[in-house]
Design an enzyme around this catalytic site. Structure first.
Site, PDB file in Angstrom:
ATOM      1  N   GLU A 193       6.351   5.965  12.572  1.00  0.00           N
ATOM      2  CA  GLU A 193       6.065   6.807  13.725  1.00  0.00           C
ATOM      3  C   GLU A 193       6.947   8.053  13.552  1.00  0.00           C
ATOM      4  O   GLU A 193       8.146   8.009  13.827  1.00  0.00           O
ATOM      5  CB  GLU A 193       6.428   6.104  15.038  1.00  0.00           C
ATOM      6  CG  GLU A 193       5.507   4.963  15.412  1.00  0.00           C
ATOM      7  CD  GLU A 193       5.831   4.379  16.784  1.00  0.00           C
ATOM      8  OE1 GLU A 193       6.772   4.855  17.460  1.00  0.00           O
ATOM      9  OE2 GLU A 193       5.149   3.417  17.187  1.00  0.00           O
ATOM     10  N   ARG A 224      14.279  29.299   2.366  1.00  0.00           N
ATOM     11  CA  ARG A 224      13.766  29.927   3.595  1.00  0.00           C
ATOM     12  C   ARG A 224      14.887  29.908   4.632  1.00  0.00           C
ATOM     13  O   ARG A 224      15.375  28.839   4.995  1.00  0.00           O
ATOM     14  CB  ARG A 224      12.558  29.146   4.142  1.00  0.00           C
ATOM     15  CG  ARG A 224      11.343  29.161   3.220  1.00  0.00           C
ATOM     16  CD  ARG A 224      10.256  28.262   3.748  1.00  0.00           C
ATOM     17  NE  ARG A 224       9.115  28.189   2.842  1.00  0.00           N
ATOM     18  CZ  ARG A 224       7.987  28.894   3.024  1.00  0.00           C
ATOM     19  NH1 ARG A 224       7.874  29.718   4.073  1.00  0.00           N
ATOM     20  NH2 ARG A 224       6.969  28.791   2.185  1.00  0.00           N
ATOM     21  N   HIS A 258      17.231  31.357   9.615  1.00  0.00           N
ATOM     22  CA  HIS A 258      16.459  32.001  10.685  1.00  0.00           C
ATOM     23  C   HIS A 258      16.800  31.470  12.074  1.00  0.00           C
ATOM     24  O   HIS A 258      17.203  30.313  12.229  1.00  0.00           O
ATOM     25  CB  HIS A 258      14.964  31.786  10.461  1.00  0.00           C
ATOM     26  CG  HIS A 258      14.478  32.329   9.164  1.00  0.00           C
ATOM     27  ND1 HIS A 258      13.331  31.892   8.548  1.00  0.00           N
ATOM     28  CD2 HIS A 258      14.993  33.274   8.332  1.00  0.00           C
ATOM     29  CE1 HIS A 258      13.162  32.530   7.409  1.00  0.00           C
ATOM     30  NE2 HIS A 258      14.163  33.385   7.255  1.00  0.00           N
ATOM     31  N   ASP A 314      12.196  37.324  16.123  1.00  0.00           N
ATOM     32  CA  ASP A 314      12.546  36.706  14.844  1.00  0.00           C
ATOM     33  C   ASP A 314      13.798  37.368  14.296  1.00  0.00           C
ATOM     34  O   ASP A 314      13.882  38.604  14.236  1.00  0.00           O
ATOM     35  CB  ASP A 314      11.357  36.912  13.877  1.00  0.00           C
ATOM     36  CG  ASP A 314      11.376  35.924  12.720  1.00  0.00           C
ATOM     37  OD1 ASP A 314      10.826  36.244  11.656  1.00  0.00           O
ATOM     38  OD2 ASP A 314      11.977  34.847  12.897  1.00  0.00           O
ATOM     39  N   ARG A 325       0.841  -1.225   0.000  1.00  0.00           N
ATOM     40  CA  ARG A 325       0.000   0.000   0.000  1.00  0.00           C
ATOM     41  C   ARG A 325       0.865   1.260   0.000  1.00  0.00           C
ATOM     42  O   ARG A 325       0.433   2.322  -0.422  1.00  0.00           O
ATOM     43  CB  ARG A 325      -0.890   0.011   1.253  1.00  0.00           C
ATOM     44  CG  ARG A 325      -1.844  -1.154   1.365  1.00  0.00           C
ATOM     45  CD  ARG A 325      -2.399  -1.243   2.768  1.00  0.00           C
ATOM     46  NE  ARG A 325      -1.299  -1.495   3.726  1.00  0.00           N
ATOM     47  CZ  ARG A 325      -1.461  -1.389   5.058  1.00  0.00           C
ATOM     48  NH1 ARG A 325      -2.629  -1.040   5.572  1.00  0.00           N
ATOM     49  NH2 ARG A 325      -0.443  -1.638   5.859  1.00  0.00           N
ATOM     50  N   ASP A 360      14.007  37.760   3.841  1.00  0.00           N
ATOM     51  CA  ASP A 360      15.227  36.945   3.773  1.00  0.00           C
ATOM     52  C   ASP A 360      16.272  37.566   2.857  1.00  0.00           C
ATOM     53  O   ASP A 360      17.474  37.424   3.080  1.00  0.00           O
ATOM     54  CB  ASP A 360      14.894  35.525   3.325  1.00  0.00           C
ATOM     55  CG  ASP A 360      14.186  34.738   4.406  1.00  0.00           C
ATOM     56  OD1 ASP A 360      13.803  33.580   4.142  1.00  0.00           O
ATOM     57  OD2 ASP A 360      13.999  35.293   5.514  1.00  0.00           O
ATOM     58  N   GLN A 381       5.118  23.534  19.675  1.00  0.00           N
ATOM     59  CA  GLN A 381       4.505  24.070  18.457  1.00  0.00           C
ATOM     60  C   GLN A 381       4.976  23.276  17.253  1.00  0.00           C
ATOM     61  O   GLN A 381       6.172  23.026  17.111  1.00  0.00           O
ATOM     62  CB  GLN A 381       4.886  25.553  18.291  1.00  0.00           C
ATOM     63  CG  GLN A 381       4.316  26.213  17.030  1.00  0.00           C
ATOM     64  CD  GLN A 381       4.646  27.676  16.948  1.00  0.00           C
ATOM     65  OE1 GLN A 381       4.517  28.411  17.956  1.00  0.00           O
ATOM     66  NE2 GLN A 381       5.059  28.160  15.775  1.00  0.00           N
ATOM     67  N   ASP A 382       4.006  22.862  16.429  1.00  0.00           N
ATOM     68  CA  ASP A 382       4.317  22.207  15.154  1.00  0.00           C
ATOM     69  C   ASP A 382       4.116  23.228  14.041  1.00  0.00           C
ATOM     70  O   ASP A 382       3.112  23.941  14.021  1.00  0.00           O
ATOM     71  CB  ASP A 382       3.373  21.013  14.906  1.00  0.00           C
ATOM     72  CG  ASP A 382       3.843  19.743  15.598  1.00  0.00           C
ATOM     73  OD1 ASP A 382       3.257  18.678  15.361  1.00  0.00           O
ATOM     74  OD2 ASP A 382       4.806  19.830  16.395  1.00  0.00           O
ATOM     75  N   ASN A 383       5.083  23.274  13.132  1.00  0.00           N
ATOM     76  CA  ASN A 383       4.955  24.159  11.968  1.00  0.00           C
ATOM     77  C   ASN A 383       4.956  23.324  10.696  1.00  0.00           C
ATOM     78  O   ASN A 383       5.501  22.226  10.664  1.00  0.00           O
ATOM     79  CB  ASN A 383       6.137  25.146  11.904  1.00  0.00           C
ATOM     80  CG  ASN A 383       6.112  26.150  13.028  1.00  0.00           C
ATOM     81  OD1 ASN A 383       5.070  26.393  13.635  1.00  0.00           O
ATOM     82  ND2 ASN A 383       7.251  26.750  13.318  1.00  0.00           N
TER      83      ASN A 383
END
Ligand SMILES: Cc1cn([C@H]2C[C@H](O)[C@@H](COP(=O)(O)OP(=O)(O)O[C@H]3O[C@H](C)C(=O)[C@H](O)[C@H]3O)O2)c(=O)[nH]c1=O
Length: 182
Positions: free
Chosen positions: A29, A60, A63, A144, A24, A171, A48-50
């Site tokens: 995990e 990008r 940073h 930032d 499939r 940037d 926090q998940d981004n």
């Protein structure tokens, strides 16, 4: 199963999860607190998940968040392929101002742990990339910050034609390390 591979930068490492393939497709995990702690010895509370999507040539970075808002990150690719780049900006570190780059892709399933105090960025090499990462501190816009991708003191080879790069206005105007007193 989760394997750890060290990198030349202190406290920065690659994590390789087991991937189960059948007719499939695949299963993994993508994150387990227990396994992460067992394998790394770190007790990190990711809060926090981004997720960002990019087209080919989007860069990008580089940073970081300043001071107490500095984030440790666990970064991975959901779809596509990127060149991921980190720079150790911790003045006391034996690898201060050294950079490391690695390919993260939905083929190799590699994840990269980026310690707090590092600058981080990535360049999308596939037509599209879906990039997902966990942070152990919340976003603080006022904290930032970043370093210009082509800082001569870092001399990072992004292995991509400069004229085809796509950057945000922010940037494109990031300072050099020396402008940050680093
Ligand atoms: C990072 C972040 C951004 N934003 C908002 C701020 C802007 O309105 C918009 C885009 O932000 P930015 O252009 O900073 O997004 P990226 O260029 O992907 O920034 C990230 O890129 C490199 C690779 C990183 O490692 C950092 O996690 C992060 O700086 O999302 C939020 O609301 N929360 C957030 O945590």
């Amino acid at each position: 199963m989760l394997k750890l591979e060290t990198t030349p930068l202190k406290d920065c490492f690659i994590l390789k999860p087991s991937v189960f393939e059948d007719h499939r497709g695949t299963f993994q995990e993508s994150f387990s607190q227990r396994r992460f702690e067992e394998v790394t010895g770190l007790h990190i509370n990711f809060v926090q998940d981004n997720q960002s999507t990019s087209t080919k040539g989007v860069l990008r970075g580089l940073h970081f968040q300043k001071g107490p808002f500095a984030q440790a990150k666990l970064v991975r690719i959901v779809l596509g392929k990127v060149l991921d780049v980190v720079v150790d900006l911790r003045p006391g570190s034996p690898t201060f101002k050294r950079s490391f780059k690695t390919i993260l892709s939905s083929e190799n399933h590699h994840q990269l742990f980026v310690p707090a105090g590092f600058a981080h960025g990535f360049l999308t090499l596939s037509e599209t990339s879906v990039f997902a990462y966990k942070c152990d501190r919340y976003y603080h816009q006022e904290a930032d910050a970043g370093v210009f991708w082509k800082d001569p003191d870092l001399n990072i080879d992004w292995e991509f034609p400069e004229e085809k790069l796509i950057l945000s206005e922010k940037d494109a105007q990031l300072p050099h390390l020396k402008d940050l007193g680093l």
